[in-house]
Design a protein around this motif. Structure first.
Motif, mmCIF file in Angstrom:
data_model
loop_
_atom_site.group_PDB
_atom_site.id
_atom_site.type_symbol
_atom_site.label_atom_id
_atom_site.label_comp_id
_atom_site.label_asym_id
_atom_site.label_seq_id
_atom_site.Cartn_x
_atom_site.Cartn_y
_atom_site.Cartn_z
ATOM 1 N N TRP A 1 8.941 30.490 -19.322
ATOM 2 C CA TRP A 1 8.407 29.928 -18.084
ATOM 3 C C TRP A 1 8.916 30.747 -16.912
ATOM 4 C CZ3 TRP A 1 4.655 27.094 -16.455
ATOM 5 C CH2 TRP A 1 4.673 26.596 -15.176
ATOM 6 N N ASP A 2 8.002 31.259 -16.092
ATOM 7 C CA ASP A 2 8.346 31.987 -14.869
ATOM 8 C C ASP A 2 8.168 31.018 -13.706
ATOM 9 O OD1 ASP A 2 8.816 33.754 -12.843
ATOM 10 O OD2 ASP A 2 6.945 34.869 -13.104
ATOM 11 N N SER A 3 9.282 30.546 -13.150
ATOM 12 C CA SER A 3 9.192 29.547 -12.091
ATOM 13 C C SER A 3 8.738 30.148 -10.767
ATOM 14 C CB SER A 3 10.537 28.844 -11.910
ATOM 15 O OG SER A 3 11.535 29.776 -11.571
ATOM 16 N N GLY A 4 8.908 31.441 -10.580
ATOM 17 C CA GLY A 4 8.470 32.081 -9.342
ATOM 18 C C GLY A 4 6.956 32.105 -9.206
ATOM 19 N N GLN A 5 6.268 32.433 -10.291
ATOM 20 C CA GLN A 5 4.809 32.495 -10.271
ATOM 21 C C GLN A 5 4.175 31.292 -10.957
ATOM 22 O OE1 GLN A 5 3.795 36.235 -12.060
ATOM 23 N NE2 GLN A 5 4.462 37.412 -10.281
ATOM 24 N N ARG A 6 5.018 30.429 -11.557
ATOM 25 C CA ARG A 6 4.560 29.235 -12.264
ATOM 26 C C ARG A 6 3.580 29.611 -13.374
ATOM 27 N NH1 ARG A 6 6.132 24.800 -11.134
ATOM 28 N NH2 ARG A 6 4.310 23.708 -11.876
ATOM 29 N N VAL A 7 4.019 30.556 -14.232
ATOM 30 C CA VAL A 7 3.194 31.065 -15.317
ATOM 31 C C VAL A 7 3.961 30.901 -16.628
ATOM 32 C CG1 VAL A 7 2.105 33.132 -16.257
ATOM 33 C CG2 VAL A 7 2.093 32.737 -13.812
ATOM 34 N N CYS A 8 3.240 30.543 -17.676
ATOM 35 C CA CYS A 8 3.822 30.424 -19.006
ATOM 36 C C CYS A 8 3.500 31.700 -19.783
ATOM 37 C CB CYS A 8 3.249 29.205 -19.733
ATOM 38 S SG CYS A 8 3.983 28.910 -21.343
ATOM 39 N N GLY A 9 4.547 32.398 -20.230
ATOM 40 C CA GLY A 9 4.361 33.638 -20.968
ATOM 41 C C GLY A 9 4.640 33.453 -22.443
ATOM 42 N N GLN B 1 4.302 14.701 -11.229
ATOM 43 C CA GLN B 1 4.771 14.877 -12.603
ATOM 44 C C GLN B 1 3.714 15.584 -13.453
ATOM 45 O OE1 GLN B 1 7.781 14.184 -13.800
ATOM 46 N NE2 GLN B 1 7.294 14.762 -15.881
ATOM 47 N N LEU B 2 2.465 15.196 -13.316
ATOM 48 C CA LEU B 2 1.407 15.782 -14.138
ATOM 49 C C LEU B 2 1.077 17.217 -13.748
ATOM 50 C CD1 LEU B 2 -1.067 12.787 -14.447
ATOM 51 C CD2 LEU B 2 0.419 13.723 -16.218
ATOM 52 N N LEU B 3 1.043 17.502 -12.462
ATOM 53 C CA LEU B 3 0.565 18.808 -12.009
ATOM 54 C C LEU B 3 1.662 19.825 -11.734
ATOM 55 C CD1 LEU B 3 -2.281 17.715 -9.566
ATOM 56 C CD2 LEU B 3 -2.453 18.397 -11.954
ATOM 57 N N THR C 1 5.516 19.453 -12.704
ATOM 58 C CA THR C 1 6.562 19.604 -13.711
ATOM 59 C C THR C 1 6.018 19.549 -15.134
ATOM 60 O OG1 THR C 1 7.050 17.254 -13.710
ATOM 61 C CG2 THR C 1 8.310 18.620 -12.212
ATOM 62 N N GLY C 2 4.847 19.005 -15.332
ATOM 63 C CA GLY C 2 4.269 18.907 -16.669
ATOM 64 C C GLY C 2 4.016 20.236 -17.333
ATOM 65 N N PRO C 3 3.390 21.214 -16.659
ATOM 66 C CA PRO C 3 3.148 22.511 -17.305
ATOM 67 C C PRO C 3 4.438 23.217 -17.741
ATOM 68 C CG PRO C 3 1.771 22.310 -15.365
ATOM 69 C CD PRO C 3 2.704 21.138 -15.359
ATOM 70 N N GLU C 4 5.485 23.105 -16.944
ATOM 71 C CA GLU C 4 6.756 23.731 -17.319
ATOM 72 C C GLU C 4 7.330 23.085 -18.575
ATOM 73 O OE1 GLU C 4 11.227 24.511 -15.513
ATOM 74 O OE2 GLU C 4 9.746 23.463 -14.315
ATOM 75 N N GLN C 5 7.282 21.778 -18.659
ATOM 76 C CA GLN C 5 7.806 21.092 -19.837
ATOM 77 C C GLN C 5 6.997 21.428 -21.084
ATOM 78 O OE1 GLN C 5 7.833 17.007 -18.671
ATOM 79 N NE2 GLN C 5 9.657 17.230 -17.393
ATOM 80 N N GLY D 1 0.818 -1.213 0.000
ATOM 81 C CA GLY D 1 0.000 0.000 0.000
ATOM 82 C C GLY D 1 0.848 1.257 0.000
ATOM 83 N N LEU D 2 1.944 1.261 0.789
ATOM 84 C CA LEU D 2 2.838 2.419 0.804
ATOM 85 C C LEU D 2 3.530 2.606 -0.539
ATOM 86 C CD1 LEU D 2 4.465 2.082 4.331
ATOM 87 C CD2 LEU D 2 2.810 3.792 3.574
ATOM 88 N N PHE D 3 3.916 1.510 -1.181
ATOM 89 C CA PHE D 3 4.529 1.607 -2.499
ATOM 90 C C PHE D 3 3.537 2.165 -3.514
ATOM 91 C CE2 PHE D 3 5.354 -0.229 -6.688
ATOM 92 C CZ PHE D 3 6.615 0.291 -6.923
ATOM 93 N N GLY D 4 2.300 1.704 -3.482
ATOM 94 C CA GLY D 4 1.270 2.214 -4.391
ATOM 95 C C GLY D 4 1.013 3.695 -4.170
ATOM 96 N N LEU D 5 0.965 4.111 -2.913
ATOM 97 C CA LEU D 5 0.759 5.524 -2.586
ATOM 98 C C LEU D 5 1.926 6.373 -3.088
ATOM 99 C CD1 LEU D 5 -1.019 7.597 -1.092
ATOM 100 C CD2 LEU D 5 0.362 7.121 0.933
ATOM 101 N N ALA D 6 3.140 5.880 -2.938
ATOM 102 C CA ALA D 6 4.307 6.616 -3.417
ATOM 103 C C ALA D 6 4.291 6.719 -4.948
ATOM 104 C CB ALA D 6 5.591 5.938 -2.945
ATOM 105 N N ALA D 7 3.897 5.654 -5.624
ATOM 106 C CA ALA D 7 3.848 5.677 -7.084
ATOM 107 C C ALA D 7 2.804 6.677 -7.579
ATOM 108 C CB ALA D 7 3.544 4.286 -7.620
ATOM 109 N N VAL D 8 1.650 6.701 -6.962
ATOM 110 C CA VAL D 8 0.596 7.652 -7.349
ATOM 111 C C VAL D 8 1.044 9.081 -7.062
ATOM 112 C CG1 VAL D 8 -1.734 8.429 -6.759
ATOM 113 C CG2 VAL D 8 -1.288 6.009 -7.142
ATOM 114 N N THR D 9 1.740 9.296 -5.960
ATOM 115 C CA THR D 9 2.232 10.629 -5.616
ATOM 116 C C THR D 9 3.222 11.131 -6.668
ATOM 117 O OG1 THR D 9 1.955 10.151 -3.265
ATOM 118 C CG2 THR D 9 3.403 11.978 -3.841
#
Length: 69
Positions: free
Chosen positions: A44-52, A27-29, A31-35, A14-22
């Protein structure tokens, strides 16, 4: 003793499954927008997490680019 090991096995599974989902959600929420922004050649503005989107100066001023002599 067999029940205890079986129960510990399920806890670790269960802990392994929770870590994998985390990791997947991170990754999706996070680092994904920056990529996606960098792949589209935007800024990419990393301070405000905005794509210009870069805008050219002649587009703003309405003047044409003049070549330098």
């Amino acid at each position: 003793m067999g029940r205890f090991i079986h129960r510990v096995m399920w806890v670790f599974l269960g802990l392994f499954g929770l870590a994998a989902v985390t990791v997947i959600v991170y990754q999706l929420l996070y680092t994904g927008p920056e990529q996606r922004c960098l792949q589209a050649h935007h800024w990419w503005d990393s301070g405000q997490r905005v794509c210009g989107t870069p805008i050219s100066l002649p587009l703003i001023t309405g003047k044409a680019n003049k070549p330098r002599p």
